[in-house]
Design a protein around this motif. Structure first.
Motif, PDB file in Angstrom:
ATOM      1  N   ARG A 189       0.850  -1.197   0.000  1.00 41.02           N
ATOM      2  CA  ARG A 189       0.000   0.000   0.000  1.00 41.02           C
ATOM      3  C   ARG A 189       0.887   1.249   0.000  1.00 41.02           C
ATOM      4  NH1 ARG A 189      -5.094  -1.588   0.617  1.00 41.02           N
ATOM      5  NH2 ARG A 189      -5.430  -3.684   1.484  1.00 41.02           N
ATOM      6  N   LEU A 191       1.201   5.412  -0.578  1.00 41.15           N
ATOM      7  CA  LEU A 191       0.495   6.694  -0.539  1.00 41.15           C
ATOM      8  C   LEU A 191       1.445   7.780  -1.028  1.00 41.15           C
ATOM      9  CD1 LEU A 191      -1.915   8.520   0.363  1.00 41.15           C
ATOM     10  CD2 LEU A 191      -0.834   8.601   2.634  1.00 41.15           C
ATOM     11  N   VAL A 224      -2.431   5.065  -3.827  1.00 41.00           N
ATOM     12  CA  VAL A 224      -3.271   6.252  -3.646  1.00 41.00           C
ATOM     13  C   VAL A 224      -2.369   7.459  -3.879  1.00 41.00           C
ATOM     14  CG1 VAL A 224      -4.626   7.627  -2.023  1.00 41.00           C
ATOM     15  CG2 VAL A 224      -4.816   5.124  -1.995  1.00 41.00           C
ATOM     16  N   GLN A 226      -2.175  11.778  -4.627  1.00 42.45           N
ATOM     17  CA  GLN A 226      -2.724  13.121  -4.800  1.00 42.45           C
ATOM     18  C   GLN A 226      -2.164  13.681  -6.104  1.00 42.45           C
ATOM     19  OE1 GLN A 226      -1.433  15.947  -1.880  1.00 42.45           O
ATOM     20  NE2 GLN A 226      -2.897  17.505  -2.498  1.00 42.45           N
ATOM     21  N   GLU A 247      -5.847   4.870  -7.046  1.00 38.08           N
ATOM     22  CA  GLU A 247      -6.895   5.845  -6.772  1.00 38.08           C
ATOM     23  C   GLU A 247      -6.256   7.223  -6.780  1.00 38.08           C
ATOM     24  OE1 GLU A 247     -10.246   7.022  -3.387  1.00 38.08           O
ATOM     25  OE2 GLU A 247      -8.971   5.255  -3.124  1.00 38.08           O
ATOM     26  N   PHE A 252      -7.735  14.483  -0.652  1.00 41.48           N
ATOM     27  CA  PHE A 252      -8.356  13.389   0.095  1.00 41.48           C
ATOM     28  C   PHE A 252      -8.765  13.904   1.472  1.00 41.48           C
ATOM     29  CE2 PHE A 252      -5.523  11.151  -2.867  1.00 41.48           C
ATOM     30  CZ  PHE A 252      -6.430  10.266  -3.450  1.00 41.48           C
ATOM     31  N   ASP A 254     -10.016  12.240   3.841  1.00 43.51           N
ATOM     32  CA  ASP A 254      -9.742  11.233   4.866  1.00 43.51           C
ATOM     33  C   ASP A 254      -8.260  10.843   4.859  1.00 43.51           C
ATOM     34  OD1 ASP A 254      -9.809  10.028   2.393  1.00 43.51           O
ATOM     35  OD2 ASP A 254     -10.821   8.211   3.095  1.00 43.51           O
ATOM     36  N   LEU A 255      -7.384  11.807   4.602  1.00 44.31           N
ATOM     37  CA  LEU A 255      -5.965  11.502   4.472  1.00 44.31           C
ATOM     38  C   LEU A 255      -5.371  10.847   5.725  1.00 44.31           C
ATOM     39  CD1 LEU A 255      -3.743  11.691   2.355  1.00 44.31           C
ATOM     40  CD2 LEU A 255      -3.090  13.898   3.338  1.00 44.31           C
ATOM     41  N   ALA A 257      -6.665   8.634   7.735  1.00 46.14           N
ATOM     42  CA  ALA A 257      -6.982   7.201   7.688  1.00 46.14           C
ATOM     43  C   ALA A 257      -6.174   6.500   6.600  1.00 46.14           C
ATOM     44  CB  ALA A 257      -8.480   7.005   7.457  1.00 46.14           C
ATOM     45  N   ARG A 258      -5.968   7.167   5.488  1.00 46.86           N
ATOM     46  CA  ARG A 258      -5.176   6.572   4.412  1.00 46.86           C
ATOM     47  C   ARG A 258      -3.708   6.458   4.830  1.00 46.86           C
ATOM     48  NH1 ARG A 258      -7.957   6.453  -0.519  1.00 46.86           N
ATOM     49  NH2 ARG A 258      -9.986   7.481  -0.445  1.00 46.86           N
ATOM     50  N   SER A 261      -3.262   3.351   6.884  1.00 48.48           N
ATOM     51  CA  SER A 261      -3.352   2.065   6.177  1.00 48.48           C
ATOM     52  C   SER A 261      -2.175   1.827   5.236  1.00 48.48           C
ATOM     53  CB  SER A 261      -4.664   1.993   5.395  1.00 48.48           C
ATOM     54  OG  SER A 261      -4.674   2.942   4.346  1.00 48.48           O
ATOM     55  N   SER A 262      -1.213   2.747   5.175  1.00 49.47           N
ATOM     56  CA  SER A 262      -0.128   2.663   4.198  1.00 49.47           C
ATOM     57  C   SER A 262       1.080   1.895   4.724  1.00 49.47           C
ATOM     58  CB  SER A 262       0.321   4.073   3.797  1.00 49.47           C
ATOM     59  OG  SER A 262      -0.729   4.780   3.196  1.00 49.47           O
TER      60      SER A 262
END
Length: 368
Positions: A189, A191, A224, A226, A247, A252, A254-255, A257-258, A261-262
């Motif tokens: 994952r 980001l 993910v 930007q 994505e 974002f 909800d950055l 939370a992202r 999860s990275s």
């Protein structure tokens, strides 16, 4: 509450200054302390803790050039702002004034000093900003987000406390999510973020770097990124061609939370970003914004790099080949990512708002 002490929070009208001020304000209000925000007109658009009836707007001006006319205009505006702030403080009699950087902090902090009101400045960067540097010898105490900022200046070091950067609730929630160790055969994952000045280089370099990865790694990527609207179509075309699970969006909401999860974050190294990476504890590849007078982003990234929480790459070295090599190396060593997450976490301070509130209460003489 009318008889409770008042703390004035002075901040420039941008999120990097306002968010830490808001977090401190929340903590002080929990302790029964009244707070007001002193800032410039930009903050009237702000929709956080400070409602319009809690904001005092004071004239201010940033130094935008070195011409005599520009400097004179800035000086006149700041002098007028100091006069307005002087009147405000004589009327409101705050127990202390706390500045969070930016030129709008100069008038209220200078007025407080003239009136003998205790003052504190907080700086989120590894190098003091220009306004805070000017104020540093004139205030009662200095709070820094990162360690070692003023170690080379004994006169300032003696009144400096490392508190960390007060964090908004969404980041504190993200910090409660443990780092998920990378499975060598599972999804990776990634980001990729960048502000208005940072997203262009990410759009230029990251898709090309992804294209240089081994095809088996493409199938594992969950990306993910930007992306500025003007770069969107070309970035999307590259990822579609590679069949990358990507994505893309300009923003974002909800950055945090992202971030939680990275497995790996690729970003600029602004003060807020570095503080959030430390608080949440996520590995990163940081590309400092070049050309700034103080090289603050380079210094910020160095704090995480020294803690083994980040890889710092100067923009001149941030090429597709270099980035592809770094991503491939980290993907092949899951234990290294886990160690970097732990290293980043050593820099973060989740209790920064409480630490800063303790310092302000001490300086203001309002401790329980």
């Amino acid at each position: 509450m009318n008889n409770s002490p008042l703390i004035l929070l002075a901040a420039g009208g941008t999120g990097g200054h306002l968010f830490p001020a808001e977090a401190l304000g929340v903590e002080l209000m929990k302790r029964g302390v009244r707070v007001r925000l002193v800032t410039d007109s930009r903050a009237l658009r702000y929709s956080g803790l400070f409602s319009k009836d809690m904001i005092d707007v004071v004239p201010s001006e940033t130094v935008r050039g070195r011409s005599p006319w520009s400097l004179a205009r800035t000086g006149v505006t700041l002098a007028a702002g100091t006069a307005v702030a002087f009147t405000l403080m004589r009327r409101s009699t705050p127990a202390a004034v706390v500045g969070f950087g930016g030129y709008p902090t100069l008038p209220p902090l200078l007025a407080a000093r003239l009136l003998g009101i205790p003052t504190v400045i907080h700086d989120s960067n590894a190098v003091l900003g220009r306004a805070n540097r000017f104020l540093s010898r004139r205030v009662s105490a200095i709070a820094t987000s990162l360690p070692g900022v003023l170690d080379q200046d004994p006169a300032l070091a003696v009144k400096t406390t490392t508190t960390g950067t007060p964090m908004r609730p969404a980041i504190l929630a993200a910090a409660a999510v443990p780092f998920a160790a990378l499975d060598s055969a599972g999804p990776l994952r990634l980001l990729v973020v960048g502000g208005s000045q940072g997203a262009r280089v990410m759009s230029d370099v990251v898709p090309s770097a992804i294209g240089r990865l081994e095809p088996q790694l493409w199938r594992r990527l969950v990306l993910v990124q930007q992306v500025r609207e003007e770069d969107f179509s070309r970035v999307r075309a590259t990822y579609d061609r590679l069949k990358i699970d990507a994505e893309l969006a300009p923003f974002f909401s909800d950055l945090p939370a992202r971030l939680a999860s990275s497995h790996l974050v690729i970003s600029r190294s602004g003060a807020g970003t570095v503080a959030e990476l430390g608080a949440v504890g996520r590995p990163s590849i940081l590309v400092p914004l070049p050309g700034s007078i103080d090289q603050d982003q380079f210094a910020n990234a160095g704090v995480l790099a020294r803690a083994n929480g980040a890889i710092r790459i100067a923009q001149g070295d941030f090429t597709p080949d270099r980035l592809a090599a770094e991503i491939s190396g980290l993907a092949a060593e899951p234990a290294r990512l886990t160690a970097m997450a732990a290293g980043a976490r050593t820099v973060g301070k989740l209790d920064a708002a409480e630490r800063l509130a303790d310092l302000v209460a001490k300086v203001a003489g309002i401790q329980d």
